[in-house]
Design a protein around this motif. Structure first.
Motif, PDB file in Angstrom:
ATOM      1  N   SER A  15      29.398  53.165  37.044  1.00  0.00           N
ATOM      2  CA  SER A  15      28.191  53.284  36.217  1.00  0.00           C
ATOM      3  C   SER A  15      26.951  52.623  36.804  1.00  0.00           C
ATOM      4  CB  SER A  15      28.456  52.645  34.848  1.00  0.00           C
ATOM      5  OG  SER A  15      28.584  51.232  34.970  1.00  0.00           O
ATOM      6  N   GLY A  16      27.141  51.698  37.737  1.00  0.00           N
ATOM      7  CA  GLY A  16      26.014  50.909  38.223  1.00  0.00           C
ATOM      8  C   GLY A  16      25.904  49.544  37.591  1.00  0.00           C
ATOM      9  N   CYS A  17      26.781  49.207  36.657  1.00  0.00           N
ATOM     10  CA  CYS A  17      26.818  47.858  36.098  1.00  0.00           C
ATOM     11  C   CYS A  17      27.097  46.843  37.202  1.00  0.00           C
ATOM     12  CB  CYS A  17      27.928  47.737  35.047  1.00  0.00           C
ATOM     13  SG  CYS A  17      27.582  48.510  33.465  1.00  0.00           S
ATOM     14  N   ASP A  18      26.563  45.650  37.040  1.00  0.00           N
ATOM     15  CA  ASP A  18      26.820  44.542  37.965  1.00  0.00           C
ATOM     16  C   ASP A  18      28.159  43.915  37.583  1.00  0.00           C
ATOM     17  OD1 ASP A  18      26.772  42.372  39.655  1.00  0.00           O
ATOM     18  OD2 ASP A  18      25.258  41.267  38.507  1.00  0.00           O
ATOM     19  N   VAL A  19      29.242  44.464  38.141  1.00  0.00           N
ATOM     20  CA  VAL A  19      30.591  44.068  37.748  1.00  0.00           C
ATOM     21  C   VAL A  19      31.143  43.020  38.706  1.00  0.00           C
ATOM     22  CG1 VAL A  19      32.973  44.828  37.393  1.00  0.00           C
ATOM     23  CG2 VAL A  19      31.076  46.300  36.670  1.00  0.00           C
ATOM     24  N   VAL A  20      31.618  41.921  38.131  1.00  0.00           N
ATOM     25  CA  VAL A  20      32.354  40.896  38.861  1.00  0.00           C
ATOM     26  C   VAL A  20      33.763  40.894  38.293  1.00  0.00           C
ATOM     27  CG1 VAL A  20      32.486  38.460  39.485  1.00  0.00           C
ATOM     28  CG2 VAL A  20      30.248  39.527  39.084  1.00  0.00           C
ATOM     29  N   MET A  21      34.770  41.166  39.145  1.00  0.00           N
ATOM     30  CA  MET A  21      36.141  41.304  38.640  1.00  0.00           C
ATOM     31  C   MET A  21      37.001  40.113  39.034  1.00  0.00           C
ATOM     32  SD  MET A  21      37.290  45.306  38.708  1.00  0.00           S
ATOM     33  CE  MET A  21      38.616  45.019  37.537  1.00  0.00           C
ATOM     34  N   PHE A  22      37.680  39.586  38.007  1.00  0.00           N
ATOM     35  CA  PHE A  22      38.625  38.502  38.193  1.00  0.00           C
ATOM     36  C   PHE A  22      40.017  39.082  37.999  1.00  0.00           C
ATOM     37  CE2 PHE A  22      34.584  36.829  37.039  1.00  0.00           C
ATOM     38  CZ  PHE A  22      34.409  35.763  37.911  1.00  0.00           C
ATOM     39  N   GLY A  23      40.585  39.546  39.099  1.00  0.00           N
ATOM     40  CA  GLY A  23      41.911  40.135  39.062  1.00  0.00           C
ATOM     41  C   GLY A  23      42.990  39.093  39.265  1.00  0.00           C
ATOM     42  N   ILE A  77      51.974  44.988  35.454  1.00  0.00           N
ATOM     43  CA  ILE A  77      52.518  45.989  34.534  1.00  0.00           C
ATOM     44  C   ILE A  77      53.263  47.074  35.318  1.00  0.00           C
ATOM     45  CG2 ILE A  77      50.376  47.350  34.444  1.00  0.00           C
ATOM     46  CD1 ILE A  77      52.746  46.792  31.471  1.00  0.00           C
ATOM     47  N   THR A  78      52.774  47.360  36.522  1.00  0.00           N
ATOM     48  CA  THR A  78      53.488  48.185  37.495  1.00  0.00           C
ATOM     49  C   THR A  78      53.378  47.479  38.846  1.00  0.00           C
ATOM     50  OG1 THR A  78      51.618  49.544  38.240  1.00  0.00           O
ATOM     51  CG2 THR A  78      52.790  50.285  36.253  1.00  0.00           C
ATOM     52  N   ALA A  79      53.919  48.109  39.879  1.00  0.00           N
ATOM     53  CA  ALA A  79      53.905  47.480  41.205  1.00  0.00           C
ATOM     54  C   ALA A  79      52.495  47.187  41.688  1.00  0.00           C
ATOM     55  CB  ALA A  79      54.626  48.379  42.212  1.00  0.00           C
ATOM     56  N   SER A  80      51.520  48.006  41.277  1.00  0.00           N
ATOM     57  CA  SER A  80      50.173  47.814  41.819  1.00  0.00           C
ATOM     58  C   SER A  80      49.084  47.684  40.763  1.00  0.00           C
ATOM     59  CB  SER A  80      49.812  48.980  42.753  1.00  0.00           C
ATOM     60  OG  SER A  80      49.722  50.200  42.040  1.00  0.00           O
ATOM     61  N   ALA A  81      49.424  47.739  39.491  1.00  0.00           N
ATOM     62  CA  ALA A  81      48.390  47.754  38.445  1.00  0.00           C
ATOM     63  C   ALA A  81      48.500  46.550  37.525  1.00  0.00           C
ATOM     64  CB  ALA A  81      48.480  49.034  37.621  1.00  0.00           C
ATOM     65  N   GLU A  82      47.338  46.001  37.198  1.00  0.00           N
ATOM     66  CA  GLU A  82      47.206  44.937  36.200  1.00  0.00           C
ATOM     67  C   GLU A  82      47.024  45.571  34.831  1.00  0.00           C
ATOM     68  OE1 GLU A  82      44.903  42.925  33.351  1.00  0.00           O
ATOM     69  OE2 GLU A  82      43.991  44.418  34.694  1.00  0.00           O
ATOM     70  N   PHE A  83      47.481  44.894  33.760  1.00  0.00           N
ATOM     71  CA  PHE A  83      47.564  45.516  32.442  1.00  0.00           C
ATOM     72  C   PHE A  83      46.230  46.038  31.920  1.00  0.00           C
ATOM     73  CE2 PHE A  83      47.126  45.280  27.831  1.00  0.00           C
ATOM     74  CZ  PHE A  83      48.100  46.200  27.446  1.00  0.00           C
ATOM     75  N   PRO A 123      25.269  40.291  34.281  1.00  0.00           N
ATOM     76  CA  PRO A 123      26.580  40.454  34.906  1.00  0.00           C
ATOM     77  C   PRO A 123      27.664  40.801  33.898  1.00  0.00           C
ATOM     78  CG  PRO A 123      25.921  38.135  34.848  1.00  0.00           C
ATOM     79  CD  PRO A 123      24.730  38.936  34.452  1.00  0.00           C
ATOM     80  N   VAL A 124      28.546  41.702  34.316  1.00  0.00           N
ATOM     81  CA  VAL A 124      29.710  42.077  33.521  1.00  0.00           C
ATOM     82  C   VAL A 124      30.911  41.409  34.171  1.00  0.00           C
ATOM     83  CG1 VAL A 124      31.114  43.966  32.638  1.00  0.00           C
ATOM     84  CG2 VAL A 124      28.639  44.263  32.883  1.00  0.00           C
ATOM     85  N   SER A 125      31.390  40.367  33.537  1.00  0.00           N
ATOM     86  CA  SER A 125      32.462  39.532  34.068  1.00  0.00           C
ATOM     87  C   SER A 125      33.780  40.043  33.491  1.00  0.00           C
ATOM     88  CB  SER A 125      32.188  38.075  33.662  1.00  0.00           C
ATOM     89  OG  SER A 125      33.215  37.221  34.060  1.00  0.00           O
ATOM     90  N   VAL A 126      34.599  40.653  34.330  1.00  0.00           N
ATOM     91  CA  VAL A 126      35.775  41.404  33.878  1.00  0.00           C
ATOM     92  C   VAL A 126      37.061  40.737  34.336  1.00  0.00           C
ATOM     93  CG1 VAL A 126      37.014  43.597  34.042  1.00  0.00           C
ATOM     94  CG2 VAL A 126      34.517  43.589  33.909  1.00  0.00           C
ATOM     95  N   MET A 127      38.011  40.547  33.414  1.00  0.00           N
ATOM     96  CA  MET A 127      39.360  40.200  33.821  1.00  0.00           C
ATOM     97  C   MET A 127      40.140  41.500  33.962  1.00  0.00           C
ATOM     98  SD  MET A 127      42.783  39.769  33.156  1.00  0.00           S
ATOM     99  CE  MET A 127      43.315  39.683  34.867  1.00  0.00           C
ATOM    100  N   GLY A 128      40.496  41.801  35.202  1.00  0.00           N
ATOM    101  CA  GLY A 128      41.239  43.030  35.421  1.00  0.00           C
ATOM    102  C   GLY A 128      41.477  43.290  36.894  1.00  0.00           C
ATOM    103  N   GLY A 129      42.516  44.055  37.157  1.00  0.00           N
ATOM    104  CA  GLY A 129      42.778  44.517  38.510  1.00  0.00           C
ATOM    105  C   GLY A 129      43.681  43.597  39.305  1.00  0.00           C
ATOM    106  N   ALA A 130      44.097  44.109  40.440  1.00  0.00           N
ATOM    107  CA  ALA A 130      44.955  43.369  41.358  1.00  0.00           C
ATOM    108  C   ALA A 130      44.808  43.976  42.743  1.00  0.00           C
ATOM    109  CB  ALA A 130      46.412  43.429  40.906  1.00  0.00           C
ATOM    110  N   ARG A 131      44.932  43.124  43.757  1.00  0.00           N
ATOM    111  CA  ARG A 131      44.902  43.597  45.138  1.00  0.00           C
ATOM    112  C   ARG A 131      46.070  42.980  45.887  1.00  0.00           C
ATOM    113  NH1 ARG A 131      42.466  42.541  50.301  1.00  0.00           N
ATOM    114  NH2 ARG A 131      41.691  44.464  51.310  1.00  0.00           N
ATOM    115  N   SER A 132      45.878  41.797  46.470  1.00  0.00           N
ATOM    116  CA  SER A 132      46.935  41.195  47.286  1.00  0.00           C
ATOM    117  C   SER A 132      48.125  40.727  46.464  1.00  0.00           C
ATOM    118  CB  SER A 132      46.376  40.032  48.103  1.00  0.00           C
ATOM    119  OG  SER A 132      45.865  39.021  47.256  1.00  0.00           O
ATOM    120  N   GLU A 133      47.911  40.398  45.179  1.00  0.00           N
ATOM    121  CA  GLU A 133      48.987  39.885  44.331  1.00  0.00           C
ATOM    122  C   GLU A 133      49.911  40.969  43.797  1.00  0.00           C
ATOM    123  OE1 GLU A 133      49.844  36.431  42.817  1.00  0.00           O
ATOM    124  OE2 GLU A 133      49.238  36.381  44.912  1.00  0.00           O
ATOM    125  N   GLY A 134      49.519  42.226  43.893  1.00  0.00           N
ATOM    126  CA  GLY A 134      50.280  43.269  43.227  1.00  0.00           C
ATOM    127  C   GLY A 134      50.045  43.232  41.730  1.00  0.00           C
TER     128      GLY A 134
END
Length: 313
Positions: free
Chosen positions: A183-191, A162-168, A148-159
């Motif tokens: 890529s097909g990596c098993d990505v789990v995102m913690f936004g 760094i911008t109105a819709s993007a996480e840094f 698993p690729v455990s990623v800190m990144g992204g935003a959805r409901s929280e906005g």
């Protein structure tokens, strides 16, 4: 106890520092390497900071590799106002013991993962995904080989933050994020939807300050710095502690709620650069990714505190 083998890809960064202290002190984890990337501060600082933090944790056995200095196609953009000019908050950097390991971070990721059993090595990504994207370009088979690729990144409901819709992290190199997610990596995102639920309150920081170890003192100092900065810039009393979530999930997955989904990243529009389009309306068995919708904030802090306490005893 079977340990989870792990590579940490990071851009320390105060919350990266807390994530590193958690991982390097956790007996449940076999940290094989730390790879640094330019993000919160330049890679010359992040690679130095990673070596400082491993020394503080008493883990100079873990190699640190320097990675990408800049995003795949864009100009570098830092976040020193949230991490301090050197990336370590109030703490003054010093020249750490032990040199950087030889070779670029992308090669290290390939070499380590391809030499180990399939799906046995997890990757915790705490910064922009540039190093992983470069590794996948060089060795596409890495996607199926990685755990698993455990990623800190992204935003959805929280906005965004760094911008109105993007996480840094995603905004800093959206092209790398888009390549990794395709890529097909098993990505789990913690936004931000999840990490905003993991906040450093006075009581939670005080519990870590009560642990008698350098790792705990450094982790607490990072959070006190964030607390002061967030109060000044954002107006929050308790700052979110984002990056440790990538490690906490590997140690205690029950602390998070995940939903299968398909995630794509905006790379064309300047207005919505780095926006993560998280689509839950995916046919069963067709979801390529998982998105964290909730986190047990107290549980994450209990995990950090207890891990540091066990290591100090």
């Amino acid at each position: 106890m079977k340990k989870q083998s792990l590579i940490i890809d990071c851009d320390p960064g105060v919350d990266d520092a807390v994530g590193l202290m958690l991982a390097l002190n956790a007996p449940e984890l076999e940290v094989l390497a730390v790879t640094a990337v330019g993000g919160n501060v330049p890679v010359s600082a992040t690679s130095r900071n990673a070596r400082i933090l491993r020394q503080v944790a008493g883990r100079t056995d873990v190699p640190v590799f320097a990675g990408a200095e800049r995003p795949l196609v864009r100009e570098p953009a830092g976040a020193g106002e949230f991490h301090g000019a050197e990336g370590l908050g109030d703490l003054k950097p010093f020249e750490p013991q032990g040199a950087l390991a030889s070779g670029p971070a992308a090669d290290a990721i390939i070499d380590i993962v391809m030499a180990r059993p399939e799906k046995s090595v997890a990757l915790a990504v705490m910064g922009p995904m540039t190093n992983l994207a470069l590794a996948l370009r060089k060795e596409p088979a890495l996607a199926a080989r990685l755990g698993p690729v455990s990623v800190m990144g992204g935003a959805r409901s929280e906005g965004g933050n760094i911008t109105a819709s993007a996480e840094f992290n995603v905004w800093a190199d959206p092209d790398a994020a888009a390549e990794v997610l395709a890529s097909g990596c098993d990505v789990v995102m913690f936004g931000l939807d999840a990490t905003h639920q993991v906040r450093a309150t006075d009581a939670r920081i005080a519990a870590i300050e009560a642990v008698d170890s350098d790792s705990a003192r450094w982790a607490a100092s990072m959070m006190r710095f964030s607390q002061r900065v967030e109060r000044k810039i954002v107006g929050w009393d308790a700052p979110p502690v984002h990056d440790p979530c990538t490690v906490a999930w590997l140690m205690a997955p029950e602390l998070f709620t995940l939903k299968p989904c398909d995630i794509r990243v905006e790379t064309q529009s300047d207005l919505t650069r780095g926006h993560t389009a998280v689509e839950f309306r995916v046919a069963p068995g067709q979801a390529r990714h998982r998105w964290a919708t909730a986190a047990d904030g107290q549980g994450v802090f209990d995990l950090i505190t207890e891990t540091l306490k066990r290591a100090a005893s």
